[in-house]
Design an enzyme around this catalytic site. Structure first.
Site, mmCIF file in Angstrom:
data_model
loop_
_atom_site.group_PDB
_atom_site.id
_atom_site.type_symbol
_atom_site.label_atom_id
_atom_site.label_comp_id
_atom_site.label_asym_id
_atom_site.label_seq_id
_atom_site.Cartn_x
_atom_site.Cartn_y
_atom_site.Cartn_z
ATOM 1 N N TYR A 96 1.049 -1.156 -0.030
ATOM 2 C CA TYR A 96 0.056 -0.066 0.017
ATOM 3 C C TYR A 96 0.811 1.195 -0.055
ATOM 4 O O TYR A 96 0.830 1.939 -1.013
ATOM 5 C CB TYR A 96 -1.021 0.048 1.199
ATOM 6 C CG TYR A 96 -2.072 1.240 1.096
ATOM 7 C CD1 TYR A 96 -3.114 1.025 0.116
ATOM 8 C CD2 TYR A 96 -1.961 2.246 1.821
ATOM 9 C CE1 TYR A 96 -3.983 1.807 0.124
ATOM 10 C CE2 TYR A 96 -2.764 3.395 1.695
ATOM 11 C CZ TYR A 96 -3.787 3.115 1.146
ATOM 12 O OH TYR A 96 -4.805 4.363 0.673
ATOM 13 N N SER A 118 -6.434 0.923 -4.459
ATOM 14 C CA SER A 118 -6.371 2.229 -4.330
ATOM 15 C C SER A 118 -5.255 2.912 -4.461
ATOM 16 O O SER A 118 -4.499 2.931 -5.604
ATOM 17 C CB SER A 118 -7.165 2.460 -3.101
ATOM 18 O OG SER A 118 -7.642 3.870 -2.895
ATOM 19 N N ASP A 149 -17.528 3.372 -8.589
ATOM 20 C CA ASP A 149 -16.464 3.793 -7.490
ATOM 21 C C ASP A 149 -16.359 5.442 -7.630
ATOM 22 O O ASP A 149 -15.928 5.816 -8.602
ATOM 23 C CB ASP A 149 -15.148 3.059 -8.001
ATOM 24 C CG ASP A 149 -13.874 3.330 -6.976
ATOM 25 O OD1 ASP A 149 -14.156 4.473 -6.124
ATOM 26 O OD2 ASP A 149 -12.884 2.842 -6.926
ATOM 27 N N HIS A 161 -15.860 1.339 -4.280
ATOM 28 C CA HIS A 161 -14.471 1.197 -4.029
ATOM 29 C C HIS A 161 -13.993 -0.164 -3.267
ATOM 30 O O HIS A 161 -13.001 -0.481 -3.033
ATOM 31 C CB HIS A 161 -13.895 2.230 -3.419
ATOM 32 C CG HIS A 161 -12.457 2.519 -3.102
ATOM 33 N ND1 HIS A 161 -11.778 2.984 -4.390
ATOM 34 C CD2 HIS A 161 -11.664 2.754 -2.168
ATOM 35 C CE1 HIS A 161 -10.511 3.019 -4.093
ATOM 36 N NE2 HIS A 161 -10.420 3.095 -2.678
#
Length: 724
Positions: free
Chosen positions: A496, A576, A660, A695
């Site tokens: 991430y 993301s 999203d 999302h």
């Protein structure tokens, strides 16, 4: 009590995957049977013809082409036809993957077990969430003392296909009323429904157009909530940057709600929230222009006409209320404390010059909660939990003995609770719920997971590797015991690296399916995250964002050097901001990976801030309009602008949702179009667009099973690994 429902019993669903050159003949990795390169190349892909327009933007004198700008229009029939055509190509490819159905059935088995959340007390009832197994959404039950439990709210009845979910729920202080937020099709826009817990009848009209909103009750008369004005054009992609705090009285219509904060240029903020203290005495208002840093204001609710008192008038820190004891406030802050501290101050003079350290900063990042009249200080030691119980004066009562190395969470409740609950998990250990007697400190197993996974057959260990600039980065690697380090193990590297978010070890039944296939699952704690405080976060932002990609690449190189895997068996995955991570690294080092799986990614770094609340991410990314230096830097890694002609990129499966409205799907659409137009070689460049999905939050289990059967099937197939 507020509960945000991402998923009950299913965590960390956005798991890693990666990339590499494809050999003509692949040897069988441990635990699998090989598939020849000829078999892999039987699928002759014909991608949709994506129109290119002559669209150019000028940045500090540099012209940048944007030929697929038209795909940003999610309301156009042409974009919808493009989505349909791309999905047809992707589904035709996936239908030929022989392992997909087998993986789907195994995922069903692994997810088909009763999942129960920790109980919580509201009024005279005890509530808990439970999913019987393959229910699309967890159900909220309640009971009186030790009586029989009954269904209170069943989100599975909200819509026929399970795509309307319970996003969060907040009870009034006495537990007699409750407001719950629902999300439709995965959107961040919410509706708020308020009912009487006894009659189950509505006590207010349904509120609409809430977004990024908490609910905070003031007695039983009403509650505070946040919303943006509905944007012009598409509500799923148009810019939203004027967040407002309202008070809703139950006796009034939403159109009559009181605007409490925001709505003027002087108070223009993208994220505003209000929180009422447990004793109903104070309202704390947080206002922010970005995802890091907030202003803070205080209102004395005992004096309705009182003015807002400014606690912090700048966004140089992250500061929030922890608790209050009368007029004494406890605040959690990273002001002058990158790893966070707790300070005490009187509400009459709450500014920083009057703060006193209550829990001083240490060398480890602090997270803190309250319950049972105590304070629980949770520290991260190299992303691993360590929890201390403190009394009201901040004095150490005891260290909580945890059952192992992993992540402990919970330790919160009302001040008069004798028993609190917490969960413990790691990558190979399903979550177990423990009860804690706050006076004796004794913990007991309250509920053991019923997950169908043999944890004893697996091992998980933390290693430290060196990134490009010499920084030591921790990584946890999980796999079957007795793994042979022969370089041929299918490996999923998940990352991430952003927004101060910490990746702590947690079990997922989805990840278990990967481990069962002889897969290695590796999670590094990259810079940009919050594992080592604000300094670690800042080291992966703006003009230092490349550090995050370098950390991820170094993790891959470590796994290869230690013979866990090789480029033919290495996959990268992230969602993301992690989708940006995958997109950037697969372009920078295409030879290093076999498969790339960017999910709901931020992929157009020149235009991300023009959609929905994207401008709020500028603390991490900067924007192309900030300066020529920032524009030039973004151009070095922005995935949409860095796809090169004639490169053999890793086999790529981009995933996104058509609803999203956090990271709009246009990012993924444009990236897919660029890859399909410029990639050279046999590897597929596919995009899987989930319809009526957002999302990720609230995704029905049925869709989760379909998604990961496709993702894992695609990954193993392109590695040449036959599913066991």
């Amino acid at each position: 009590m507020k509960l945000t429902l991402i998923a009950v019993g299913i965590s960390t669903l956005l798991m890693g995957c990666s990339t590499a050159n494809q050999s003509n003949q692949q040897s069988a990795p441990s635990g699998g049977t090989s598939i020849t390169g000829n078999q892999l190349q039987k699928m002759n892909l014909s991608y949709p013809n994506t129109r290119k327009d002559d669209v150019t933007d000028s940045y500090f004198g540099t012209q940048v082409a944007d030929p697929y700008r038209w795909l940003e229009d999610d309301m156009s029939s042409e974009t919808k036809q493009w989505v349909k055509a791309e999905n047809a190509v992707t589904q035709a490819y996936l239908a030929q993957v022989p392992s997909r159905d087998k993986l789907k059935e195994r995922l069903k088995v692994l997810l088909d077990y009763e999942k129960v959340g920790a109980p919580f007390k509201e009024g005279k009832y005890t509530y808990f969430f439970k999913n019987d197994g393959l229910q699309n959404q967890a159900v909220l039950y309640r009971q009186l003392d030790d009586g029989e439990a009954h269904v209170f709210l069943d989100p599975n009845t909200f819509s026929e296909d399970g795509t309307t979910s319970l996003a969060s729920i907040e009870f009034s202080k006495d537990g007699s009323l409750v407001t719950y937020l629902i999300s439709e099709g995965g959107s961040d826009w919410r509706k708020a429904i308020t009912i009487d817990v006894e009659t189950m009848q509505n006590v207010s009209e349904t509120l609409t157009d809430l977004k990024f909103s908490d609910i905070s009750w003031l007695g039983n008369e009403g509650f505070y909530y946040s919303s943006y004005d509905k944007p012009e054009g598409s509500e799923l992609s148009a810019k939203t940057d004027q967040h407002k705090l309202y008070f809703h009285s139950l006796k009034d219509k939403q159109s009559e709600d009181t605007l409490v904060f925001g709505g003027t240029q002087a108070q223009k903020n993208r994220y505003v929230s209000g929180h009422v203290t447990e004793d109903n005495r104070y309202l704390l208002i947080s206002a922010a222009v970005s995802t890091s840093g907030n202003k803070l204001y205080l209102k004395d609710l005992n004096e309705p006409d009182s003015e807002l008192v400014t606690i912090l008038d700048n966004t140089d820190s992250d500061t929030q209320l922890l608790d209050n004891d009368g007029s004494t406030l406890l605040l959690v802050t990273n002001l002058a404390a990158p790893n966070k501290r707790v300070v005490s101050v009187d509400a009459s003079q709450p500014q920083p010059e009057n703060w006193q350290d209550f829990i001083p900063e240490t060398n480890n990042v602090l997270d803190v909660s309250t319950g049972g009249g105590y304070i629980f200080a949770s520290y991260m030691l190299d992303a691993i939990s360590n929890v201390k119980q403190l009394d009201k004066s901040g004095k150490l009562v005891r260290e909580i003995t945890l059952p192992g190395v992993g992540t402990a969470s919970g330790f919160s409740g009302k001040k008069d609770q004798q028993t609190l609950y917490y969960s413990f998990t790691n990558y190979k250990t399903p979550s177990t719920i423990f009860s804690l007697d706050v006076e004796s400190g004794e913990s007991a197993v309250y509920l053991k997971s019923k997950a169908k996974f043999d944890s004893d057959a697996y091992e998980s260990k933390q290693v430290f590797y060196t990134s490009k600039d010499g920084t030591k980065v921790p990584m946890i690697i999980t796999h079957k015991k007795g793994l042979k380090l022969n370089g041929s193990n299918p490996t999923m590297l998940y990352g991430y690296g952003g927004f101060n978010i910490s990746l702590q070890p947690a079990f997922s039944s989805v990840t278990a399916a990967w481990l069962e296939q002889g897969g290695v699952y590796a999670v590094p704690n990259l810079r940009g995250g919050g594992e080592y405080g604000k300094a670690w976060h800042d080291a992966g932002t703006k003009l230092q964002k490349q550090n995050v990609f370098d950390d991820f690449i170094a993790a891959a190189e470590f796994l290869i050097a230690q013979n866990y895997t090789s480029p033919d068996y290495l996959a990268i995955r992230g969602g993301s901001n992690g989708g940006l991570l995958v997109g950037a690294t697969m372009l920078q080092r295409p030879e290093l990976f076999k498969v790339a799986l960017p999910a709901v990614g931020v992929l157009d770094m020149l235009r991300y801030h023009t959609f929905t609340a994207g401008a709020g991410w500028a603390y991490d990314y900067g924007t192309a309009q900030d300066s020529k230096e920032m524009f030039d830097y973004l151009m070095t890694y922005s995935p949409v602008q860095n796809v090169r002609d004639g490169v053999n990129y890793p086999a790529t499966l981009i995933t996104t949702g058509d609803h999203d409205d956090r990271v709009v799907p246009a990012h993924s659409f444009k990236f897919a179009a660029e890859l399909q137009a410029k990639h050279t070689g046999p590897n597929p460049m596919l995009i899987r667009i989930e319809t009526n999905a957002g999302h990720g939050a609230g995704t029905p289990i049925s869709k989760t099973i379909e998604q990961y059967a496709d993702i894992f099937g695609f990954t193993l197939y392109n590695m040449g690994v036959k599913v066991q």
